[in-house]
Scaffold this motif. Structure first.
Motif, PDB file in Angstrom:
ATOM      1  N   GLU A  65       4.494  -3.813   3.328  1.00 59.61           N
ATOM      2  CA  GLU A  65       5.885  -4.252   3.299  1.00 59.61           C
ATOM      3  C   GLU A  65       5.969  -5.677   3.817  1.00 59.61           C
ATOM      4  N   PHE A  74       7.766  -4.703  -1.508  1.00 63.92           N
ATOM      5  CA  PHE A  74       6.959  -3.523  -1.220  1.00 63.92           C
ATOM      6  C   PHE A  74       5.816  -3.505  -2.234  1.00 63.92           C
ATOM      7  N   TRP A  92       8.773   7.231  -2.367  1.00 70.59           N
ATOM      8  CA  TRP A  92       9.050   6.304  -3.465  1.00 70.59           C
ATOM      9  C   TRP A  92      10.544   6.075  -3.662  1.00 70.59           C
ATOM     10  N   TYR A  95      12.037   3.755  -1.121  1.00 72.51           N
ATOM     11  CA  TYR A  95      11.714   2.350  -1.378  1.00 72.51           C
ATOM     12  C   TYR A  95      12.614   1.785  -2.478  1.00 72.51           C
ATOM     13  N   ARG A  98      16.038   0.771  -1.187  1.00 76.22           N
ATOM     14  CA  ARG A  98      16.126  -0.256  -0.138  1.00 76.22           C
ATOM     15  C   ARG A  98      16.509  -1.634  -0.685  1.00 76.22           C
ATOM     16  N   CYS A 102       9.693  -3.803  -5.762  1.00 75.39           N
ATOM     17  CA  CYS A 102       8.512  -2.949  -5.659  1.00 75.39           C
ATOM     18  C   CYS A 102       7.493  -3.397  -6.702  1.00 75.39           C
TER      19      CYS A 102
END
Length: 143
Positions: A65, A74, A92, A95, A98, A102
């Motif tokens: 991160e 990420f 997952w 993430y 957020r 990714c």
């Protein structure tokens, strides 16, 4: 869109350029073998998002991160996961919620978990020889 990279610095620059057009919640799936430039690309992506620290491959940690920039990044490595179920086991969906970016190395191992609008960046050696890379981006406009 296809790009030719002649060096690690050019690969990082492509990552920085992609970062400029990514929105919160973006997912970028990487495809390509070992040593093809995925981590160098991610390093540029992190720089483009405003992260100033060291960026390394998450091979043994599964996810690194990077926060402190315009968006959090990420960086996942799916190589050691069996399937998409393992990805969900490590959070997952959290993430994705957020609002960061990714990126997933070895994304083909968890393809069924990727959102429909996932951008794909493929890395290959140039067929002309040398140590150049052909970097193909799908799901994003020209950089």
């Amino acid at each position: 869109m296809d790009y030719i990279s002649h060096s690690e610095a050019e690969t990082e620059d492509l990552g920085r350029r992609l970062a400029a057009v990514l929105a919160p919640g973006a997912v970028v799936a990487f495809r390509g073998g070992l040593g093809m430039g995925k981590t160098a690309f991610t390093r540029g992506l992190a720089q483009g998002l405003g992260y100033e620290g060291r960026v390394t491959s998450p091979t043994f940690t599964i996810v690194n991160e990077y926060e402190g920039g315009r968006l959090p990044l990420f960086h996942f490595d799916m190589y050691r996961l069996e399937d998409a179920g393992d990805l969900f086991d490590i959070g997952w969906e959290d993430y994705l919620d957020r609002g960061g970016v990714c990126t997933l190395e070895w994304s083909e191992r968890v393809e069924e978990a990727l959102p429909e609008d996932t951008a794909v960046v493929s890395f290959a050696r140039c067929p002309e020889g040398g140590n150049w890379r052909l970097i193909t981006m799908e799901g994003v406009g020209p950089l």
